[in-house]
Design a protein around this motif. Structure first.
Motif, short mmCIF file in Angstrom:
data_model
loop_
_atom_site.label_atom_id
_atom_site.label_comp_id
_atom_site.label_asym_id
_atom_site.label_seq_id
_atom_site.Cartn_x
_atom_site.Cartn_y
_atom_site.Cartn_z
N SER A 146 -11.75 19.28 -11.33
CA SER A 146 -12.68 18.79 -10.58
C SER A 146 -13.98 18.59 -11.62
CB SER A 146 -13.64 19.60 -9.71
OG SER A 146 -13.97 20.56 -9.84
N VAL A 147 -14.58 17.03 -11.29
CA VAL A 147 -15.74 17.09 -12.29
C VAL A 147 -16.71 18.16 -12.47
CG1 VAL A 147 -17.76 16.00 -13.18
CG2 VAL A 147 -15.56 14.10 -11.73
N SER A 148 -16.72 19.38 -11.94
CA SER A 148 -17.57 20.48 -11.59
C SER A 148 -16.75 21.24 -12.80
CB SER A 148 -17.98 20.77 -10.36
OG SER A 148 -17.11 21.07 -9.30
N ALA A 149 -15.16 21.61 -12.81
CA ALA A 149 -14.71 22.59 -13.34
C ALA A 149 -14.69 22.09 -14.66
CB ALA A 149 -13.14 22.18 -13.21
N HIS A 181 -17.64 20.21 -16.40
CA HIS A 181 -18.71 19.99 -16.67
C HIS A 181 -19.34 22.07 -16.61
CE1 HIS A 181 -20.75 16.36 -16.05
NE2 HIS A 181 -20.31 16.18 -15.55
N ALA A 182 -18.36 23.02 -16.32
CA ALA A 182 -19.04 24.05 -16.72
C ALA A 182 -17.77 24.52 -18.03
CB ALA A 182 -18.12 24.89 -15.01
#
Length: 150
Positions: A69-72, A74-75
């Motif tokens: 995912s994009v959040s993964a 970004h993190a």
């Protein structure tokens, strides 16, 4: 009071759970909790598939594999793509690497990553080749018990 330093996050991304889980296990045994290590699959997981069975027999847990995912992205501080065929979005400010797991020595690549991120040689007792030997010995023992009992 000094601010606590943030633990870097490494994200392994692969076609399936097997290569990412193995890479995660190798790195975790080298660095312990000095890094956060996460995994993500580019494909939807195939629960109970052959890859999952092999991971379970090796003592690994395929259940915590997430979909990329994009959040993964970004993190993560470092994104390691375990394929030369995957097209993974690039988030600015992150470091990306592509490893050819079909032709590269995965254990050697993981060890080099650990040295780079820690700035020091990992404990010699946890060299990837020794870890792989222990995992294979464990797998052999479990398979013998499954096939022949005792």
């Amino acid at each position: 009071m000094a601010a606590a330093s943030r633990v870097p996050i490494v994200l392994f991304v692969g076609d399936d759970a097997s290569s990412t889980q193995i890479a995660e296990t190798l790195l975790r045994r080298l660095v312990g909790d000095r890094l956060q290590i996460r995994t993500a699959g580019a494909q939807l997981p195939d629960p109970g598939g052959r890859a999952d069975q092999m991971l379970v027999m090796m003592g690994l847990d395929p259940a915590h594999e997430d979909r990329l995912s994009v959040s993964a992205l970004h993190a993560a501080d470092r994104v390691v793509i375990l394929s030369t065929r995957l097209d993974v979005a690039r988030v600015p400010g992150r470091t990306y690497e592509e490893w050819d797991v079909e032709n590269d020595d995965l254990a050697a690549r993981v060890r080099a990553l650990a040295i780079e991120l820690l700035g020091a040689e990992p404990d010699r007792r946890t060299r990837p080749v020794d870890v792989v030997r222990r995992i294979l010995a464990e797998l052999r023992t479990r398979l013998q018990k499954m096939l022949f009992g005792s």
